[in-house]
Scaffold this motif. Structure first.
Motif, PDB file in Angstrom:
ATOM      1  N   THR A 168       0.835  -1.211   0.000  1.00 52.79           N
ATOM      2  CA  THR A 168       0.000   0.000   0.000  1.00 52.79           C
ATOM      3  C   THR A 168       0.865   1.255   0.000  1.00 52.79           C
ATOM      4  OG1 THR A 168      -1.713  -1.189   1.251  1.00 52.79           O
ATOM      5  CG2 THR A 168      -1.842   1.210   1.238  1.00 52.79           C
ATOM      6  N   ILE A 169       1.870   1.265   0.860  1.00 57.12           N
ATOM      7  CA  ILE A 169       2.784   2.421   0.934  1.00 57.12           C
ATOM      8  C   ILE A 169       3.550   2.581  -0.375  1.00 57.12           C
ATOM      9  CG2 ILE A 169       4.779   3.381   2.151  1.00 57.12           C
ATOM     10  CD1 ILE A 169       3.763   1.654   4.609  1.00 57.12           C
ATOM     11  N   ALA A 170       3.953   1.463  -0.965  1.00 56.19           N
ATOM     12  CA  ALA A 170       4.699   1.515  -2.230  1.00 56.19           C
ATOM     13  C   ALA A 170       3.871   2.189  -3.324  1.00 56.19           C
ATOM     14  CB  ALA A 170       5.108   0.107  -2.657  1.00 56.19           C
ATOM     15  N   PHE A 171       2.581   1.858  -3.396  1.00 60.28           N
ATOM     16  CA  PHE A 171       1.728   2.493  -4.403  1.00 60.28           C
ATOM     17  C   PHE A 171       1.487   3.966  -4.084  1.00 60.28           C
ATOM     18  CE2 PHE A 171       0.663  -1.699  -6.104  1.00 60.28           C
ATOM     19  CZ  PHE A 171       0.558  -1.397  -7.458  1.00 60.28           C
ATOM     20  N   ALA A 172       1.425   4.300  -2.796  1.00 59.25           N
ATOM     21  CA  ALA A 172       1.274   5.710  -2.421  1.00 59.25           C
ATOM     22  C   ALA A 172       2.487   6.511  -2.877  1.00 59.25           C
ATOM     23  CB  ALA A 172       1.093   5.828  -0.901  1.00 59.25           C
ATOM     24  N   LYS A 173       3.674   5.970  -2.651  1.00 63.05           N
ATOM     25  CA  LYS A 173       4.895   6.686  -3.049  1.00 63.05           C
ATOM     26  C   LYS A 173       5.047   6.715  -4.567  1.00 63.05           C
ATOM     27  CE  LYS A 173       5.552   7.377   1.182  1.00 63.05           C
ATOM     28  NZ  LYS A 173       5.027   8.673   1.707  1.00 63.05           N
ATOM     29  N   ALA A 174       4.627   5.636  -5.232  1.00 60.19           N
ATOM     30  CA  ALA A 174       4.681   5.624  -6.697  1.00 60.19           C
ATOM     31  C   ALA A 174       3.737   6.669  -7.280  1.00 60.19           C
ATOM     32  CB  ALA A 174       4.321   4.232  -7.217  1.00 60.19           C
ATOM     33  N   TRP A 175       2.588   6.823  -6.653  1.00 62.97           N
ATOM     34  CA  TRP A 175       1.616   7.846  -7.091  1.00 62.97           C
ATOM     35  C   TRP A 175       2.227   9.242  -6.963  1.00 62.97           C
ATOM     36  CZ3 TRP A 175      -2.525   9.625  -3.114  1.00 62.97           C
ATOM     37  CH2 TRP A 175      -3.217  10.730  -3.620  1.00 62.97           C
ATOM     38  N   HIS A 176       2.857   9.526  -5.839  1.00 57.86           N
ATOM     39  CA  HIS A 176       3.387  10.871  -5.597  1.00 57.86           C
ATOM     40  C   HIS A 176       4.706  11.145  -6.311  1.00 57.86           C
ATOM     41  CE1 HIS A 176       0.394  12.297  -2.785  1.00 57.86           C
ATOM     42  NE2 HIS A 176       0.467  11.173  -2.103  1.00 57.86           N
ATOM     43  N   PHE A 177       5.633  10.195  -6.218  1.00 58.92           N
ATOM     44  CA  PHE A 177       6.985  10.465  -6.714  1.00 58.92           C
ATOM     45  C   PHE A 177       7.203  10.087  -8.175  1.00 58.92           C
ATOM     46  CE2 PHE A 177       7.728  10.284  -2.091  1.00 58.92           C
ATOM     47  CZ  PHE A 177       8.422  11.482  -1.925  1.00 58.92           C
ATOM     48  N   PHE A 197      17.293   3.312   5.046  1.00 56.57           N
ATOM     49  CA  PHE A 197      17.403   4.330   3.995  1.00 56.57           C
ATOM     50  C   PHE A 197      16.178   5.245   3.994  1.00 56.57           C
ATOM     51  CE2 PHE A 197      16.250   5.720  -0.275  1.00 56.57           C
ATOM     52  CZ  PHE A 197      17.413   6.338  -0.724  1.00 56.57           C
ATOM     53  N   ILE A 198      14.984   4.630   4.071  1.00 62.02           N
ATOM     54  CA  ILE A 198      13.730   5.401   4.062  1.00 62.02           C
ATOM     55  C   ILE A 198      13.651   6.313   5.282  1.00 62.02           C
ATOM     56  CG2 ILE A 198      11.212   5.217   4.162  1.00 62.02           C
ATOM     57  CD1 ILE A 198      11.603   2.428   2.755  1.00 62.02           C
ATOM     58  N   SER A 199      14.003   5.759   6.442  1.00 60.81           N
ATOM     59  CA  SER A 199      13.955   6.529   7.680  1.00 60.81           C
ATOM     60  C   SER A 199      14.937   7.695   7.649  1.00 60.81           C
ATOM     61  CB  SER A 199      14.245   5.601   8.866  1.00 60.81           C
ATOM     62  OG  SER A 199      14.073   6.265  10.089  1.00 60.81           O
ATOM     63  N   TYR A 200      16.134   7.438   7.158  1.00 63.72           N
ATOM     64  CA  TYR A 200      17.153   8.492   7.029  1.00 63.72           C
ATOM     65  C   TYR A 200      16.662   9.593   6.093  1.00 63.72           C
ATOM     66  CZ  TYR A 200      21.867  10.486   6.405  1.00 63.72           C
ATOM     67  OH  TYR A 200      22.965  11.325   6.381  1.00 63.72           O
ATOM     68  N   PHE A 201      16.010   9.182   5.010  1.00 67.29           N
ATOM     69  CA  PHE A 201      15.434  10.126   4.044  1.00 67.29           C
ATOM     70  C   PHE A 201      14.431  11.053   4.726  1.00 67.29           C
ATOM     71  CE2 PHE A 201      12.408  11.394   0.752  1.00 67.29           C
ATOM     72  CZ  PHE A 201      13.218  11.685  -0.345  1.00 67.29           C
ATOM     73  N   ARG A 202      13.628  10.499   5.630  1.00 62.51           N
ATOM     74  CA  ARG A 202      12.619  11.293   6.341  1.00 62.51           C
ATOM     75  C   ARG A 202      13.255  12.189   7.403  1.00 62.51           C
ATOM     76  NH1 ARG A 202       8.350  13.167   5.575  1.00 62.51           N
ATOM     77  NH2 ARG A 202       7.299  12.576   7.509  1.00 62.51           N
ATOM     78  N   MET A 222      14.888   6.914  -4.340  1.00 59.35           N
ATOM     79  CA  MET A 222      16.117   7.130  -5.116  1.00 59.35           C
ATOM     80  C   MET A 222      15.794   7.862  -6.419  1.00 59.35           C
ATOM     81  SD  MET A 222      19.155   5.962  -3.980  1.00 59.35           S
ATOM     82  CE  MET A 222      20.076   5.261  -5.362  1.00 59.35           C
ATOM     83  N   ASP A 223      14.719   7.450  -7.071  1.00 63.59           N
ATOM     84  CA  ASP A 223      14.341   8.096  -8.333  1.00 63.59           C
ATOM     85  C   ASP A 223      13.943   9.547  -8.113  1.00 63.59           C
ATOM     86  OD1 ASP A 223      13.597   7.825 -11.280  1.00 63.59           O
ATOM     87  OD2 ASP A 223      11.720   8.556 -10.407  1.00 63.59           O
ATOM     88  N   SER A 224      13.321   9.837  -6.961  1.00 59.67           N
ATOM     89  CA  SER A 224      12.930  11.221  -6.683  1.00 59.67           C
ATOM     90  C   SER A 224      14.141  12.138  -6.609  1.00 59.67           C
ATOM     91  CB  SER A 224      12.134  11.290  -5.371  1.00 59.67           C
ATOM     92  OG  SER A 224      12.975  11.102  -4.246  1.00 59.67           O
ATOM     93  N   ALA A 225      15.289  11.562  -6.268  1.00 57.86           N
ATOM     94  CA  ALA A 225      16.518  12.365  -6.149  1.00 57.86           C
ATOM     95  C   ALA A 225      17.321  12.383  -7.443  1.00 57.86           C
ATOM     96  CB  ALA A 225      17.384  11.826  -5.012  1.00 57.86           C
ATOM     97  N   TYR A 226      17.404  11.237  -8.123  1.00 57.67           N
ATOM     98  CA  TYR A 226      18.297  11.130  -9.280  1.00 57.67           C
ATOM     99  C   TYR A 226      17.567  11.238 -10.624  1.00 57.67           C
ATOM    100  CZ  TYR A 226      21.939   9.827  -5.998  1.00 57.67           C
ATOM    101  OH  TYR A 226      22.843   9.842  -4.966  1.00 57.67           O
ATOM    102  N   ASP A 227      16.295  10.855 -10.662  1.00 61.49           N
ATOM    103  CA  ASP A 227      15.468  11.011 -11.859  1.00 61.49           C
ATOM    104  C   ASP A 227      16.166  10.471 -13.113  1.00 61.49           C
ATOM    105  OD1 ASP A 227      13.239  11.729 -13.337  1.00 61.49           O
ATOM    106  OD2 ASP A 227      13.937  13.765 -13.704  1.00 61.49           O
ATOM    107  N   THR A 228      16.574   9.212 -13.059  1.00 60.67           N
ATOM    108  CA  THR A 228      17.203   8.565 -14.210  1.00 60.67           C
ATOM    109  C   THR A 228      16.300   7.444 -14.717  1.00 60.67           C
ATOM    110  OG1 THR A 228      18.367   6.893 -12.902  1.00 60.67           O
ATOM    111  CG2 THR A 228      19.476   9.021 -13.234  1.00 60.67           C
ATOM    112  N   ASN A 229      16.538   6.984 -15.931  1.00 59.02           N
ATOM    113  CA  ASN A 229      15.777   5.857 -16.462  1.00 59.02           C
ATOM    114  C   ASN A 229      15.995   4.600 -15.619  1.00 59.02           C
ATOM    115  OD1 ASN A 229      14.601   7.258 -18.584  1.00 59.02           O
ATOM    116  ND2 ASN A 229      16.260   6.785 -20.013  1.00 59.02           N
ATOM    117  N   LEU A 230      17.234   4.439 -15.128  1.00 61.37           N
ATOM    118  CA  LEU A 230      17.548   3.255 -14.328  1.00 61.37           C
ATOM    119  C   LEU A 230      16.736   3.214 -13.045  1.00 61.37           C
ATOM    120  CD1 LEU A 230      19.296   0.733 -13.931  1.00 61.37           C
ATOM    121  CD2 LEU A 230      21.023   2.198 -12.834  1.00 61.37           C
TER     122      LEU A 230
END
Length: 320
Positions: free
Chosen positions: A23-32, A212-217, A274-282
């Motif tokens: 559920t959280i993964a889809f929430a973050k995918a929706w936003h980021f 990683f997620i916690s550090y990000f927050r 990670m994608d929210s920060a680097y925004d690469t195809n990978l």
């Protein structure tokens, strides 16, 4: 074999962990990832997650009332005692799941989950110190009660001062390193894990991914060398487990299969960040790939769980 509420396993809270993670993964995918139709999927999953959480939680409360000795036995079991903390982690994950939709509800769940998890942390560590264990008792599920503290800052940054969140983060990261060393020692120098516990190998992904997620927050979106250290450890362990694919595919279904789900969701969420920060195809397509894998995994394990319930293989006495 006749089913009974007495044998309702505390391990079923791992179902909530897995579904909450998705559920959280889809929430973050929706936003980021800016995929708007993921909003509907997120809200449907959130509803299902909430209903299932209350069903499992209330059922376990009824078990506690009717069969207190059975609950006490689980809480004093060398393996099952670690899953007791999945109760408080379920509260914390529901809190995170509601964060993008209803922050006020999120905070309520957090205020239940955070103190409860701190209680389980002290209780389990006291239990470990006061009792004698064999090396064979040690398995990755031991991470759950201690390393689960790393989850608390994810919503805690909006509920408590910085020092409180760093306190929980520090406990989780420090004891992750301690327990990781012990678990690796047990895996290399002692007998392999039994088939029932083999899926718990995937729990090894969760601590660095959630760290990683916690550090990000805590750092309000900072990705630096320290956080990348955590992310790439999680990624390395995931690839390592892929090389062991044949061992997992042959396994008979156990409730422990749900150990596959939350760690995969945690790695997915970390990759989205990670994608929210680097925004690469990978990072973008990597996040979508992991989201697809996690979704299929949760769906398949859910399917196998329903079959097990239909065949009366849940809520029966387990082999020790």
């Amino acid at each position: 074999m006749k089913r009974s509420l007495e044998f309702f396993p505390v391990q079923l809270f791992a179902v909530i962990m897995g579904l909450s993670g998705l559920t959280i993964a889809f929430a973050k995918a929706w936003h980021f990832l800016n995929i708007n139709y993921f909003e509907a999927i997120y809200k449907v999953l959130l509803l299902l997650d909430t209903i299932l959480f209350f069903v499992v939680f209330m059922t376990y409360i009824f078990k506690w009332i009717k069969y207190p000795e059975a609950v006490k036995k689980e809480f004093n079991h060398p393996v099952k005692s670690s899953f007791a903390a999945a109760i408080s982690i379920s509260f914390l994950l529901i809190s995170i799941a509601y964060y993008d939709y209803a922050p006020s509800v999120s905070i309520i769940f957090w205020w239940v989950g955070a103190p409860l998890h701190l209680f389980f942390t002290y209780k389990v560590m006291k239990f470990w110190i006061e009792h004698k264990f064999e090396v064979g008792h040690i398995n990755p599920a031991w991470f759950i009660p201690i390393v689960g503290n790393v989850l608390i800052p994810v919503v805690g940054v909006d509920a408590q001062p910085e020092m409180v969140n760093i306190f929980f983060y520090a406990i989780g990261i420090f004891f992750w390193l301690v327990l990781f060393t012990i678990v690796i020692y047990r895996m290399i120098f002692h007998n392999p894990l039994g088939k029932r516990l083999l899926p718990t190998f995937f729990i090894l992904i969760a601590p660095p991914a959630v760290g990683f997620i916690s550090y990000f927050r805590i750092t309000f979106g900072l990705i630096d060398t320290d956080s990348l250290f955590l992310y790439f450890i999680a990624l390395f362990i995931f690839v390592l487990l892929l090389t062991m694919f044949r061992q997992f595919i042959k396994l008979q279904f156990f409730i422990s299969w749900w150990a596959y789900t939350f760690p995969m969701a945690a790695l997915t969420i970390a990759t989205i960040l990670m994608d929210s920060a680097y925004d690469t195809n990978l990072t973008y397509y990597g996040a979508l790939f992991l989201l697809a894998v996690t979704t299929l995994l949760v769906a398949y394990v859910t399917y196998k769980t329903f079959i097990a319930i239909n065949n009366h293989k849940i809520c029966i006495p387990e082999e020790e």
